[in-house]
Structures are given as structure tokens and as C-alpha cells.
Design a protein around this motif. Sequence first.
Motif, PDB file in Angstrom:
ATOM      1  N   SER A 236       5.585   2.273   6.556  1.00 58.37           N
ATOM      2  CA  SER A 236       5.081   3.680   6.290  1.00 58.37           C
ATOM      3  C   SER A 236       6.567   4.727   7.630  1.00 58.37           C
ATOM      4  CB  SER A 236       3.782   4.264   6.318  1.00 58.37           C
ATOM      5  OG  SER A 236       3.034   3.203   6.406  1.00 58.37           O
TER       6      SER A 236
ATOM      7  N   ILE B  15       9.682   5.220   5.726  1.00 54.26           N
ATOM      8  CA  ILE B  15      10.177   5.663   4.638  1.00 54.26           C
ATOM      9  C   ILE B  15       9.924   7.649   4.727  1.00 54.26           C
ATOM     10  CG2 ILE B  15       8.772   6.100   1.773  1.00 54.26           C
ATOM     11  CD1 ILE B  15       7.822   3.718   2.261  1.00 54.26           C
TER      12      ILE B  15
ATOM     13  N   CYS C 184       4.366   8.319  -3.161  1.00 49.21           N
ATOM     14  CA  CYS C 184       5.024   7.317  -2.536  1.00 49.21           C
ATOM     15  C   CYS C 184       3.615   5.961  -1.995  1.00 49.21           C
ATOM     16  CB  CYS C 184       5.626   6.807  -1.758  1.00 49.21           C
ATOM     17  SG  CYS C 184       6.900   5.357  -1.100  1.00 49.21           S
TER      18      CYS C 184
ATOM     19  N   VAL D 278       2.511   2.152  -0.969  1.00 48.26           N
ATOM     20  CA  VAL D 278       3.159   1.184  -0.441  1.00 48.26           C
ATOM     21  C   VAL D 278       1.478  -0.681  -0.230  1.00 48.26           C
ATOM     22  CG1 VAL D 278       3.924  -0.691   1.607  1.00 48.26           C
ATOM     23  CG2 VAL D 278       4.405   1.582   1.242  1.00 48.26           C
TER      24      VAL D 278
ATOM     25  N   VAL E 232       7.346  -1.254  -2.504  1.00 51.10           N
ATOM     26  CA  VAL E 232       7.480   0.458  -2.652  1.00 51.10           C
ATOM     27  C   VAL E 232       7.830   1.510  -3.611  1.00 51.10           C
ATOM     28  CG1 VAL E 232       8.435   2.221  -1.353  1.00 51.10           C
ATOM     29  CG2 VAL E 232       8.374   0.394  -0.190  1.00 51.10           C
TER      30      VAL E 232
END
Length: 242
Positions: free
Chosen positions: A79, A82, A110, A112, A129
Motif C-alpha cells: 500500500s 503505491i 487502486c 490490491v 495490483v
Amino acid sequence: MSIIKLSAIDSTNSFLRDMIANGVVADYTVVATQNQTKGRGQMGTVWNSEEGKNLMFSVFKDLSKHEVVYPFYISMAVSLAILKSLKGLNVPNLSIKWPNDILSANNKVCGVLIENVIKNKLESTIIGVGLNVNQTNFKGLPKASSLKKITGVQYNVDEVLHDIIGNIKFYSEMLEAENYKAVKDAYEANLFRKNKPSTFKNAEGVMFSGFIKGVSKYGKLMVLLEDEIIEKFDLKQITLMY
Ligand code: BTN
């Protein structure tokens, strides 16, 4: 690091899982596509993405040489990776919605999906991702957005991919150096709605309110309830409404 680019695939996570089952895969092997036909999301959901516009990739991370006692730290590291990349692209109002959605203001850009490979112990992990980059139409998904929709900029998907992989390495190396506190502190500092009055729904559909205080090392969300008690919830037990 090798990047396997596929013009289309059912799911990059599934492709990588099959590769692992069929032989030795090198650390940080990446499988990327811009056309995923059966993308998988968290908790058995579907991940849809318009063809040719977004980033969908999976990274193989070998964990056999560095024991990971608390797998949620990998999720936190990803996290943060990104987030670092998106900050570098000047995407505004970024935060991490527990456990690992990346938001800009109230919109998810986004998601994951981390799938661990366990043989007696945690051997490796597949980090999947899905980043909405240049898609601008999200019919029926009022909370979904993309980098382009937010900033107006058309991005080079490949450049974004390389940057995120670099940052995944950066944060993975922090874990390998056992710099756990720094990772957890950074994750909690970026947690969506931390210390703000929030409303949740439990597994029975009952709404309740509380304040997000942080996460446990097992990845449970710690919520301060009205009776001043902090309770820990896992993903099946709680949904953050607002
Ligand atoms: C979620 O928010 O529910 C997680 C979405 C994860 C989607 C990515 S796209 C690349 C990789 N392959 C998959 O099938 N899923 C992940």
C-alpha cells in the motif's frame, strides 16, 4: 527483475500462481497485462477494468530467505509503495482505506489482492495490483475513479508500472531490514478516516459508530467504540461505510 507482458489473460494473479506450481520463479517476477478477462478482487469479488487503459499486474515475492512473522506487513508495504508512486504523480488527497485500497479523496483508484503461497510455512506471496490509470468512465461504480479522471493527465502505464515495482522493492527491503515500526507507522499515518467519527456495518448488517485508531500486527482494524473500548475487527466482520 523480469516483466512478462501479456496482451490478454484471465488473471495475472492466477497466471503467476500457475507458474509457481510448474517450476521455479525468480524473486520480483512481474506479470502485467492491459486486458484481464477474469480479474479477481478481494473477498471473491470481480475486478473489472477497461481494456488498454489501466494497469493490472502481479509480483512474485520470495519470502523463503526472510521469514515474515506477520504477513500483514507485506500488505502495508505494498500500500505504501503505491501511495509513494501516486504522490510522485501529484495525485491529490491520497490515503489507504484499510486494508489496502488506495483512495484519492473518497474515490478508490487502486485495489490490491495478496495471495500467500504456504507449504508448511509462508514461502512466497503473489502481490496483485489493479490501478485505474487512464479509464474515465466508471458506470455503476460511483466510488471508483482513476488517475486521469482526477488529474486530467494521460499517463504512460509502463512508466507507472516500473515506478510502483521500484517502490515495492523499496518497502520490501525495509521489511527485510526488520524496520517494521517505520512501515506500520507510515501505514497508520495514511489511514483513511483515522481518528474521525466513522460509521461501520457488522457482518449481521447492524450499523455502529467509532473511531479508527490503527491496525494490529495481524492486520485487524482497531476501532474505538462508544463505550471507550478498542475492538479489533477482521475484514469479514466489518465494513467501513463513511
Ligand atoms: C480489490 O480491490 O478487490 C483487489 C483488486 C485486485 C485486482 C488485481 S488486477 C491484477 C491482479 N490480478 C487479479 O486477478 N487481481 C489483481
